[in-house]
Write a protein that holds these residues in place. Structure first.
Motif, PDB file in Angstrom:
ATOM      1  N   LYS A 279       0.855  -1.193   0.000  1.00  0.00           N
ATOM      2  CA  LYS A 279       0.000   0.000   0.000  1.00  0.00           C
ATOM      3  C   LYS A 279       0.887   1.238   0.000  1.00  0.00           C
ATOM      4  O   LYS A 279       1.946   1.231   0.633  1.00  0.00           O
ATOM      5  N   PRO A 280       0.481   2.320  -0.654  1.00  0.00           N
ATOM      6  CA  PRO A 280       1.243   3.569  -0.575  1.00  0.00           C
ATOM      7  C   PRO A 280       1.356   4.025   0.880  1.00  0.00           C
ATOM      8  O   PRO A 280       0.415   3.832   1.664  1.00  0.00           O
ATOM      9  N   ARG A 281       2.490   4.626   1.247  1.00  0.00           N
ATOM     10  CA  ARG A 281       2.751   5.010   2.639  1.00  0.00           C
ATOM     11  C   ARG A 281       1.641   5.851   3.246  1.00  0.00           C
ATOM     12  O   ARG A 281       1.193   5.583   4.355  1.00  0.00           O
ATOM     13  N   ARG A 282       1.232   6.898   2.519  1.00  0.00           N
ATOM     14  CA  ARG A 282       0.204   7.804   3.061  1.00  0.00           C
ATOM     15  C   ARG A 282      -1.063   7.043   3.423  1.00  0.00           C
ATOM     16  O   ARG A 282      -1.646   7.255   4.477  1.00  0.00           O
ATOM     17  N   GLN A 283      -1.451   6.171   2.500  1.00  0.00           N
ATOM     18  CA  GLN A 283      -2.671   5.392   2.691  1.00  0.00           C
ATOM     19  C   GLN A 283      -2.512   4.429   3.868  1.00  0.00           C
ATOM     20  O   GLN A 283      -3.415   4.281   4.689  1.00  0.00           O
ATOM     21  N   ALA A 284      -1.346   3.799   3.956  1.00  0.00           N
ATOM     22  CA  ALA A 284      -1.087   2.845   5.035  1.00  0.00           C
ATOM     23  C   ALA A 284      -1.178   3.542   6.397  1.00  0.00           C
ATOM     24  O   ALA A 284      -1.828   3.046   7.322  1.00  0.00           O
ATOM     25  N   TYR A 285      -0.558   4.715   6.499  1.00  0.00           N
ATOM     26  CA  TYR A 285      -0.566   5.421   7.787  1.00  0.00           C
ATOM     27  C   TYR A 285      -1.946   5.999   8.102  1.00  0.00           C
ATOM     28  O   TYR A 285      -2.371   6.005   9.262  1.00  0.00           O
ATOM     29  N   ALA A 286      -2.657   6.446   7.078  1.00  0.00           N
ATOM     30  CA  ALA A 286      -4.012   6.972   7.290  1.00  0.00           C
ATOM     31  C   ALA A 286      -4.945   5.867   7.775  1.00  0.00           C
ATOM     32  O   ALA A 286      -5.865   6.103   8.561  1.00  0.00           O
ATOM     33  N   GLN A 287      -4.689   4.651   7.327  1.00  0.00           N
ATOM     34  CA  GLN A 287      -5.518   3.513   7.739  1.00  0.00           C
ATOM     35  C   GLN A 287      -5.109   3.017   9.128  1.00  0.00           C
ATOM     36  O   GLN A 287      -5.939   2.551   9.903  1.00  0.00           O
TER      37      GLN A 287
END
Ligand code: ADP
Ligand code: ADP
Length: 226
Positions: free
Chosen positions: A111-119
């Protein structure tokens, strides 16, 4: 109606026959506790159900398909996509922060980093860890670390959560708090839970118990327990 099933599963380690014909069927959304004395084969049964060990004999079914015959690559994918795991200890990367640990399965799944951390971030909040997101996990208390492990196991919304003695390293009160969170989040998510424990107080959180003795699963109706 069953999401996961072991049929007459045998598994040996060298001369040790850990499972000798264990059968169990887990209903969708159910919280099943696997109990039994130390060395009876509980963990091996969990590992076979979760596709970590291949049985020497017998069948394992998940979501209507046989999974014990899948190759190692396919079983690894199945574990990563459909299953979550919580163990007794040693599951977090101590040098990484709590938030990094929760995001890790998503990053490993590309998963893209931003998406991973947002999740990942909302899961820390959900498990009461919002103040600990940037703490190295090696510095957390046992109960905090187990809550991070639970967040990490659930962040990719697995179909089945496997928990092997998840409170085994915790004191009674901390263990109860972790079990409360495990049960409530799994229920809210509709996650099926397979829990291995030798502790009747932990098994009491389950919908149903089975007992493993000498490598075979025995169903014990609660009314028959002395
Ligand atoms: P339980 O979880 O009920 O304590 P296990 O499934 O861990 O039981 O173990 C059942 C038996 O299989 C034990 O005798 C144990 O020592 C043996 N065993 C389990 N895993 C392994 C392994 N990876 N290598 C060798 N022996 C094992
Ligand atoms: P538990 O009784 O909770 O399963 P153990 O300490 O017996 O805990 O086992 C921890 C891990 O080591 C498990 O993955 C198990 O399969 C493995 N294991 C257990 N017994 C042996 C053994 N005799 N040799 C190698 N690995 C083992």
């Amino acid at each position: 109606e069953y999401i996961l099933e072991a049929r007459d599963v045998h598994r040996a380690f060298g001369q040790t026959q850990a499972l000798r014909g264990a059968s169990v069927a887990v209903r969708r959304g159910e919280l099943l506790a696997i109990m039994g004395p130390s060395g009876s084969g509980k963990s091996t049964l969990l590992h076979c159900l979760a596709g970590i060990y291949a049985p020497n004999q017998g069948e394992v079914w998940f979501d209507g398909a046989r999974v014990d015959t899948l190759g190692e690559t396919k079983r690894t994918e199945l574990r990563r996509d459909a299953f979550g795991f919580v163990f007794q200890f040693g599951q977090l990367v101590p040098e990484l922060t709590a938030l990094d640990n929760v995001a890790l399965p998503l990053l490993l799944a590309k998963k893209p980093r931003r998406q991973a951390y947002a999740q990942a971030a909302p899961w820390l909040e959900r498990l009461g860890l919002q103040e600990h997101g940037d703490h190295r996990s090696g510095e957390l208390s046992g109960g905090q670390a187990q809550r991070v492990a639970l967040a990490r196991a659930l962040v990719h919304q697995p179909r089945v959560l496997f928990a092997d003695e998840p409170t085994g390293a915790l004191d009674t009160l901390t263990g109860e708090a972790v079990m409360d969170l495990l049960v409530s989040t799994a229920r809210e998510e509709g996650t099926t839970v397979v829990l291995v424990t030798h502790d009747a107080r932990v098994a009491a959180y389950a919908d149903r118990e089975i007992v493993v003795r000498d490598g075979r699963a025995v169903t014990t109706p609660s009314s028959a327990v002395a």
